[in-house]
Scaffold this motif. Structure first.
Motif, short mmCIF file in Angstrom:
data_model
loop_
_atom_site.label_atom_id
_atom_site.label_comp_id
_atom_site.label_asym_id
_atom_site.label_seq_id
_atom_site.Cartn_x
_atom_site.Cartn_y
_atom_site.Cartn_z
N LEU A 117 39.38 12.93 61.62
CA LEU A 117 39.68 13.92 60.57
C LEU A 117 38.90 15.22 60.76
O LEU A 117 39.16 16.21 60.06
CB LEU A 117 39.39 13.32 59.19
N ALA A 135 43.81 16.17 60.25
CA ALA A 135 43.48 16.22 58.82
C ALA A 135 44.60 16.80 57.99
O ALA A 135 44.76 16.43 56.81
CB ALA A 135 42.20 17.03 58.62
N SER A 136 45.40 17.68 58.56
CA SER A 136 46.43 18.38 57.78
C SER A 136 47.82 17.77 57.90
O SER A 136 48.74 18.20 57.23
CB SER A 136 46.50 19.86 58.22
N HIS A 137 47.96 16.76 58.74
CA HIS A 137 49.29 16.17 58.96
C HIS A 137 49.18 14.66 58.80
O HIS A 137 48.67 13.96 59.67
CB HIS A 137 49.79 16.53 60.37
N SER A 138 49.67 14.16 57.67
CA SER A 138 49.46 12.75 57.32
C SER A 138 50.10 11.80 58.33
O SER A 138 49.52 10.74 58.64
CB SER A 138 50.02 12.46 55.91
N MET A 139 51.27 12.15 58.85
CA MET A 139 51.92 11.26 59.82
C MET A 139 51.12 11.19 61.12
O MET A 139 50.99 10.13 61.73
CB MET A 139 53.34 11.74 60.11
N THR A 140 50.57 12.33 61.52
CA THR A 140 49.74 12.34 62.72
C THR A 140 48.47 11.52 62.50
O THR A 140 48.04 10.77 63.38
CB THR A 140 49.37 13.78 63.12
N PHE A 141 47.88 11.64 61.31
CA PHE A 141 46.69 10.84 61.00
C PHE A 141 47.02 9.34 61.06
O PHE A 141 46.23 8.55 61.59
CB PHE A 141 46.15 11.19 59.62
N THR A 142 48.19 8.97 60.53
CA THR A 142 48.60 7.56 60.59
C THR A 142 48.71 7.09 62.03
O THR A 142 48.24 6.00 62.38
CB THR A 142 49.95 7.38 59.87
N VAL A 171 55.08 13.47 65.10
CA VAL A 171 53.62 13.55 65.15
C VAL A 171 53.21 14.52 66.26
O VAL A 171 54.00 14.86 67.14
CB VAL A 171 52.98 12.17 65.42
#
Length: 329
Positions: free
Chosen positions: A18, A24-31, A90
């Motif tokens: 993060l 940190a700004s892209h939830s799908m990428t974080f997943t 992503v």
């Protein structure tokens, strides 16, 4: 390290990711990154499935090619490719980057165990084992669990895991200092040692000790700077007979010899003309026994009747394993 520690490390690395603005700004990428770091922390140990074949194959290949330089580079590409098919929207570079970090750290921390890895393949098949951290280290595992719990309770993950890894870094330094102190104590105790293995245990100040001089093997334990030698064995060269040469070519004994740097041998006559060659690893003394062995039984015509290598804590279990092996031949 063990699978549980690698799992919590994967979560921690995902939390550290993060710090990357894109993650940190892209939830799908974080997943995808979190999946990649968790899977990346487990992937090199896929060779554990070799146990399903037999111990000889597992011993010879575990932490080998799957921990090599090419594998460290290929695992992240493979994992990222699979995640891209599942989660197409992503940022692939960021997923690859953090997965690469997770895979690299898996192999890197394994180097600090007594078992080690063949991390320098294909340039060298030498086992790299620094022997300062037990395969399961309660402190490292607990620190990760505390970090994850604090994250769940609302603390900022990047700061939390950064502080955690700084603490673990100094823990490693302390472990190196302790190991050096034990090696110095072993030298003062033996004075004629040529080769010393000081291996960690789950207890902070307790270490296993195995050493070799020109004439003897020594096995003991160390607590802080106090060394207790439990067993002393005179070194006898293994006989260079046709029987021994045939026995050590057996896959089980061959795998043992590729893995064990300190061992003694026993040759004995059994019933019905059977001869047993037993190789005994001296690094793993437990409850007055040496549980890691390789055994081969040969008949009068020098045929291998049965053989086995692995961890055996009673003679009864060893004989059962040998009978099973004979039944599979």
């Amino acid at each position: 390290m063990d699978s549980g520690t690698h799992f919590v490390m994967g979560i921690a690395i995902g939390g550290l990711a993060l710090v990357d603005p894109t993650v940190a700004s892209h939830s799908m990428t974080f997943t995808a990154v979190m999946a990649g770091t968790i899977i990346g922390q487990q992937a090199p140990d896929i060779d554990t499935v070799l146990k399903l074949r037999n111990n000889a194959v597992y011993i010879r290949h575990h932490r080998g090619i799957t921990h090599s330089i090419p594998a460290v580079l290929l695992w992240p590409l493979l994992i990222t490719g699979v995640l891209a098919l599942i989660l197409p929207d992503v940022h692939l570079f960021n997923v690859w980057l953090w997965t690469q970090i997770a895979v690299f750290l898996h192999v890197f921390v394994d180097i600090f165990n007594a078992y080690g890895t063949q991390a320098l393949r294909p340039f060298s098949k030498k086992w790299v084992a620094l022997g300062v951290i037990n395969t399961f280290d309660p402190f490292i595992f607990t620190m990760h669990c505390i970090g994850i719990l604090l994250w769940l309770l609302g603390t900022e993950p990047v700061l939390t895991f950064t502080v955690m890894y700084i603490i673990i870094f100094f823990y490693y330094i302390i472990r190196f200092a302790l190991q050096k102190a034990v090696k110095t104590a072993v030298h003062h105790e033996l004075q004629d040692e040529e080769f010393v293995i000081v291996a960690p245990t789950m207890r902070f100040f307790h270490w296993k000790v195995a050493a070799k001089s020109k004439t003897h093997f020594y096995v003991g334990r160390a607590y802080r700077r106090s060394v207790n030698i439990y067993d002393k064995f005179e070194i006898e060269p293994i006989p260079k007979t046709e029987l021994v040469e045939k026995a050590i070519k057996d896959p089980n004994l061959d795998a043992f010899l590729s893995f064990s740097p300190l061992y003694r041998w026993e040759l004995s006559e059994l019933e019905s003309g059977i001869t047993e060659l037993r190789l005994i690893d001296l690094r793993y003394r437990s409850n007055d026994r040496y549980p890691f062995v390789a055994v081969a039984h040969l008949d009068e015509e020098l045929n291998i009747v049965n053989s086995y290598t692995g961890w055996i804590f009673t003679e009864e279990k060893l004989q059962k394993r040998l009978q099973i092996g004979a039944g599979n031949d």
